[in-house]
Design a protein around this motif. Structure first.
Motif, PDB file in Angstrom:
ATOM      1  N   LEU A   1       9.216  -0.126   1.239  1.00  0.00           N
ATOM      2  CA  LEU A   1       9.808  -0.578   0.068  1.00  0.00           C
ATOM      3  C   LEU A   1      10.676   0.569  -0.533  1.00  0.00           C
ATOM      4  O   LEU A   1      10.271   1.791  -0.396  1.00  0.00           O
ATOM      5  CB  LEU A   1       8.726  -1.033  -0.889  1.00  0.00           C
ATOM      6  N   LYS A   2      11.640  -0.088  -1.323  1.00  0.00           N
ATOM      7  CA  LYS A   2      12.495   1.322  -1.938  1.00  0.00           C
ATOM      8  C   LYS A   2      11.759   1.790  -3.143  1.00  0.00           C
ATOM      9  O   LYS A   2      10.732   1.151  -3.756  1.00  0.00           O
ATOM     10  CB  LYS A   2      13.810   0.683  -2.856  1.00  0.00           C
ATOM     11  N   ASP A   3      11.814   3.023  -3.437  1.00  0.00           N
ATOM     12  CA  ASP A   3      10.991   4.013  -4.343  1.00  0.00           C
ATOM     13  C   ASP A   3      11.355   3.496  -5.652  1.00  0.00           C
ATOM     14  O   ASP A   3      12.491   3.371  -6.012  1.00  0.00           O
ATOM     15  CB  ASP A   3      11.605   5.416  -4.329  1.00  0.00           C
ATOM     16  N   GLN A   4      10.269   3.006  -6.430  1.00  0.00           N
ATOM     17  CA  GLN A   4      10.535   2.318  -7.664  1.00  0.00           C
ATOM     18  C   GLN A   4       9.504   3.274  -8.728  1.00  0.00           C
ATOM     19  O   GLN A   4       9.575   2.380  -9.943  1.00  0.00           O
ATOM     20  CB  GLN A   4       9.784   0.881  -7.504  1.00  0.00           C
ATOM     21  N   GLY A   5       9.322   4.425  -8.382  1.00  0.00           N
ATOM     22  CA  GLY A   5       8.660   5.033  -9.629  1.00  0.00           C
ATOM     23  C   GLY A   5       7.923   6.339  -9.107  1.00  0.00           C
ATOM     24  O   GLY A   5       6.757   6.365  -9.684  1.00  0.00           O
ATOM     25  N   GLY A   6       8.292   6.793  -8.138  1.00  0.00           N
ATOM     26  CA  GLY A   6       7.648   7.839  -7.672  1.00  0.00           C
ATOM     27  C   GLY A   6       6.770   7.782  -6.226  1.00  0.00           C
ATOM     28  O   GLY A   6       5.959   8.819  -5.998  1.00  0.00           O
ATOM     29  N   GLU A   7       6.322   6.522  -6.190  1.00  0.00           N
ATOM     30  CA  GLU A   7       5.406   6.224  -5.067  1.00  0.00           C
ATOM     31  C   GLU A   7       6.245   5.561  -3.843  1.00  0.00           C
ATOM     32  O   GLU A   7       6.897   4.656  -4.026  1.00  0.00           O
ATOM     33  CB  GLU A   7       4.246   5.206  -5.496  1.00  0.00           C
ATOM     34  N   ILE A   8       5.943   6.376  -2.633  1.00  0.00           N
ATOM     35  CA  ILE A   8       6.625   5.525  -1.505  1.00  0.00           C
ATOM     36  C   ILE A   8       5.650   4.308  -0.997  1.00  0.00           C
ATOM     37  O   ILE A   8       4.435   4.836  -0.531  1.00  0.00           O
ATOM     38  CB  ILE A   8       6.737   6.664  -0.610  1.00  0.00           C
ATOM     39  N   LEU A   9       5.951   3.331  -0.914  1.00  0.00           N
ATOM     40  CA  LEU A   9       5.128   2.043  -0.544  1.00  0.00           C
ATOM     41  C   LEU A   9       5.548   1.407   0.585  1.00  0.00           C
ATOM     42  O   LEU A   9       6.873   1.317   0.835  1.00  0.00           O
ATOM     43  CB  LEU A   9       5.141   1.362  -1.800  1.00  0.00           C
ATOM     44  N   SER A  10       4.794   0.424   1.112  1.00  0.00           N
ATOM     45  CA  SER A  10       5.023  -0.195   2.256  1.00  0.00           C
ATOM     46  C   SER A  10       4.212  -1.681   2.263  1.00  0.00           C
ATOM     47  O   SER A  10       3.257  -1.818   1.570  1.00  0.00           O
ATOM     48  CB  SER A  10       4.802   0.138   3.355  1.00  0.00           C
ATOM     49  N   LEU A  11       4.956  -2.791   2.604  1.00  0.00           N
ATOM     50  CA  LEU A  11       4.178  -3.900   2.531  1.00  0.00           C
ATOM     51  C   LEU A  11       2.902  -3.984   3.722  1.00  0.00           C
ATOM     52  O   LEU A  11       3.441  -3.341   4.825  1.00  0.00           O
ATOM     53  CB  LEU A  11       4.919  -5.041   2.903  1.00  0.00           C
ATOM     54  N   ARG A  12       1.960  -4.579   3.669  1.00  0.00           N
ATOM     55  CA  ARG A  12       0.848  -4.364   4.337  1.00  0.00           C
ATOM     56  C   ARG A  12       1.031  -5.102   5.739  1.00  0.00           C
ATOM     57  O   ARG A  12       1.690  -6.252   5.763  1.00  0.00           O
ATOM     58  CB  ARG A  12      -0.500  -5.170   3.749  1.00  0.00           C
ATOM     59  N   TYR A  13       0.847  -4.588   6.793  1.00  0.00           N
ATOM     60  CA  TYR A  13       0.967  -4.921   7.909  1.00  0.00           C
ATOM     61  C   TYR A  13       0.026  -6.022   8.467  1.00  0.00           C
ATOM     62  O   TYR A  13      -0.055  -7.057   9.252  1.00  0.00           O
ATOM     63  CB  TYR A  13       1.034  -3.699   9.037  1.00  0.00           C
TER      64      TYR A  13
ATOM     65  N   GLU B   1       0.707  -1.208  -0.040  1.00  0.00           N
ATOM     66  CA  GLU B   1      -0.070  -0.108   0.180  1.00  0.00           C
ATOM     67  C   GLU B   1       0.837   1.259  -0.042  1.00  0.00           C
ATOM     68  O   GLU B   1       1.895   1.258   0.276  1.00  0.00           O
ATOM     69  CB  GLU B   1      -0.718   0.058   1.396  1.00  0.00           C
ATOM     70  N   LEU B   2       0.305   2.377  -0.120  1.00  0.00           N
ATOM     71  CA  LEU B   2       1.069   3.546  -0.195  1.00  0.00           C
ATOM     72  C   LEU B   2       1.475   3.798   1.299  1.00  0.00           C
ATOM     73  O   LEU B   2       0.304   3.571   2.443  1.00  0.00           O
ATOM     74  CB  LEU B   2       0.162   4.884  -0.576  1.00  0.00           C
ATOM     75  N   LYS B   3       2.612   4.122   1.557  1.00  0.00           N
ATOM     76  CA  LYS B   3       3.209   4.156   2.998  1.00  0.00           C
ATOM     77  C   LYS B   3       2.350   4.955   3.839  1.00  0.00           C
ATOM     78  O   LYS B   3       1.928   4.682   4.999  1.00  0.00           O
ATOM     79  CB  LYS B   3       4.461   4.711   3.151  1.00  0.00           C
ATOM     80  N   GLU B   4       1.595   6.011   3.408  1.00  0.00           N
ATOM     81  CA  GLU B   4       0.755   7.176   3.924  1.00  0.00           C
ATOM     82  C   GLU B   4      -0.498   6.505   4.645  1.00  0.00           C
ATOM     83  O   GLU B   4      -1.075   6.917   5.498  1.00  0.00           O
ATOM     84  CB  GLU B   4       0.356   8.278   3.163  1.00  0.00           C
TER      85      GLU B   4
END
Length: 552
Positions: free
Chosen positions: A161-173, A142-145
């Motif tokens: 997750l590392k920025d892969q194209g302009g979106e700051i992402l995180s794996l779902r908790y 998901e989006l980190k925010e």
């Protein structure tokens, strides 16, 4: 040097570094020399005028041209090495040595384990569907925010997750926050949903206890505005039904209310800005003794010692309806509106649970806190009871608990955090901790020496001698077309004994055996693998006869 670099990646990199250093040194010397050269040229010119033989002027030009050739050659070699480095960097390293292992907090699952897991998940889904559940799925990241600010102190366990194209992402908790985002995006105001998927937490794993960094969650949630505690009580019932279906052992479902906890903190004098951090400390009482939790409250959370002691008087209480009545009469709690509302909610929940036959499976426990920030009402957690130990005198110790296998609660404000207009969708749900359940069931199967089947093949088609592989395919095709799960050997002329041994090893219940003599009569032998009894069956009736025997 270039030829050697081609033969060895390591040598190429070393040569590149050396040449680059030489290049920089020569360039530096050249620039210094060129800065000094004009005065030399003047002197040489003057000497030429005196001698008039041109030797001085020609010698200077030769030196400059020679240095320029050296620099050009170095530039050319460096360019070749850079190209070589780029090429070698794209090629996989040869004969690389590394340790084959799964990442920390993860594991592989063999066919036996997957069969057990699938059986558990099928039973859980059957309960979810019995209560009207509908399945959904959401992205694994998901989006980190979307995720931050929803889990309190546990937010540090989120995988970024590392920025892969302009979106700051995180794996779902977990699966709850993605559900809230889904409801707000889709403008859904009521749903009974279940979701089974993997989640990720950067936690300290305890593999033997079913605690991983990558693991499955099985969630059931009821979203919508309904009368108090009716959907909440059904979630408790769902947990009980699942554990009864799995026959995992004795358990207790602990119940509490977030409003009661907040009211209790207020009555004890906890500052409002410390409610969540103190709640996180109380949440550790299932793993740590009160003395340790008290020390954390005072030394790490900055709580006054007398306030912590007052909290200790409450959080060590557990019981049923009688405890609710006792707390409703407590002078300190009666003075706090949130505490009274929480107790009234608990009174209604216990009443509904009693109507569904759950009184002997639940416990009103004030130590239950659930540290996640988004809970607003009832909270619950199911723990397995440990097997009682036999003492030397023949008596048994009181049963303890071995860990949580389910948890959940009410979160009425989470969806509104994502809705542009702040529209709230009240929700309540439960999450089944299937990894802990898998670990317990695997340990039980291992202790009992059970070897579960890893496939669902119902019949094996075996030929008695050579040249019958095409007939095997024909019989298999008829069985598959009629819905029978069947297989055969992938050898053209397998030995009959090897085929029958395969049936026994794989626990396949039936085998079809035939040779030329059977085919001439239009029959096959249907063999019961466990008893080794055989019976002649007309080939045209084979599928129906197999289905009849499997039903029996």
């Amino acid at each position: 040097m270039l030829r050697s670099a081609v033969l060895s990646v390591r040598f190429a990199k070393k040569s590149f570094k050396q040449t680059a250093a030489t290049y920089c040194f020569c360039r530096h010397r050249s620039l210094a020399t060129q800065q000094q050269r004009p005065s030399s040229k003047v002197e040489i010119a003057n000497n030429n005028n005196d001698t008039d033989d041109g030797v001085g002027s020609g010698g200077s030009g030769t030196v400059i041209s020679h240095r320029q050739l050296e620099l050009d050659k170095i530039d050319e070699e460096v360019a070749k090495l850079l190209a070589l480095k780029a090429k070698l960097g794209d090629e996989p390293a040869q004969n690389q040595k590394f340790t084959l292992k799964t990442p920390k907090g993860t594991r592989d699952y063999a066919p036996q384990q997957m069969m057990l897991r699938q059986n558990v998940l099928d039973r859980i889904v059957a309960v979810f569907k019995k209560h009207g559940g509908e399945a959904i799925d959401t992205p694994v990241f998901e989006l980190k925010e979307v995720l931050t600010g929803k889990y309190g102190e546990d937010s540090k366990l989120i995988y970024d997750l590392k920025d892969q194209g302009g979106e700051i992402l995180s794996l779902r908790y977990d699966l709850t926050v993605p559900l809230a985002r889904y409801l707000a995006m889709s403008k859904i105001s009521s749903i009974k949903r279940y979701h089974i998927a993997k989640v990720y937490r950067r936690d300290n794993p305890a593999m033997t206890r079913g605690r991983y960094r990558e693991f499955y969650q099985c969630d059931f949630d009821i979203a919508g505005s309904y009368d108090p505690m009716l959907p909440d009580a059904e979630c408790v019932k769902i947990v009980s039904e699942i554990l009864d279906t799995l026959d995992i052992g004795e358990y207790v479902i602990k119940l509490n209310h977030r409003q009661l906890l907040d009211g209790m903190f207020e009555a004890c004098g906890v500052p409002a800005d410390k409610f969540r951090s103190i709640c996180s400390a109380v949440d550790k009482l299932d793993k740590s003794p009160w003395a340790e939790v008290r020390r954390e409250m005072i030394e790490e959370k900055g709580l006054d010692a007398s306030t912590a002691d007052q909290i200790g008087e409450y959080v060590q209480l557990s019981g049923g309806t009688d405890l609710v009545e006792k707390l409703l009469a407590d002078p300190k709690l009666k003075a706090v509106n949130a505490a009274v509302k929480g107790l009234e909610g608990m009174q209604l929940l216990l009443k509904y649970c009693g109507a569904m036959g759950l009184s002997n499976k639940i416990s009103f426990d004030l130590s239950l806190a659930r540290g996640l920030d988004y809970y607003t009402g009832v909270i619950y957690e199911c723990v397995l009871k440990a097997e009682p130990k036999i003492l030397a005198n023949g008596a048994t110790e009181e049963q303890g608990t071995v860990g949580s296998v389910a948890g959940g609660g009410r979160y009425d404000n989470l969806v509104g955090m994502f809705d542009p207009k702040g529209k709230q969708v009240p929700c309540v749900g439960v999450s089944i901790g299937v990894e802990r359940i898998f670990s317990v069931l695997e340990a039980k199967a291992s202790a009992a020496g059970l070897k579960p089947r890893t496939n669902e093949v119902e019949v094996y088609v075996a030929s008695a001698h050579k040249g019958l592989h095409e007939k095997r395919l024909s019989i298999l095709n008829d069985l598959w077309n009629q819905g029978v799960k069947a297989e055969h050997s992938y050898k053209l002329n397998p030995k009959l004994l090897a085929q029958l041994q395969h049936c026994e090893e794989q626990q396949i219940p039936l085998a079809v055996v035939f040779g030329d003599s059977e085919l001439e009569k239009g029959i096959v032998k249907l063999r019961e693998v466990s008893s080794r009894k055989e019976e002649d069956i007309p080939l045209a009736e084979l599928a129906n006869e197999i289905k009849k025997r499997l039903r029996n």
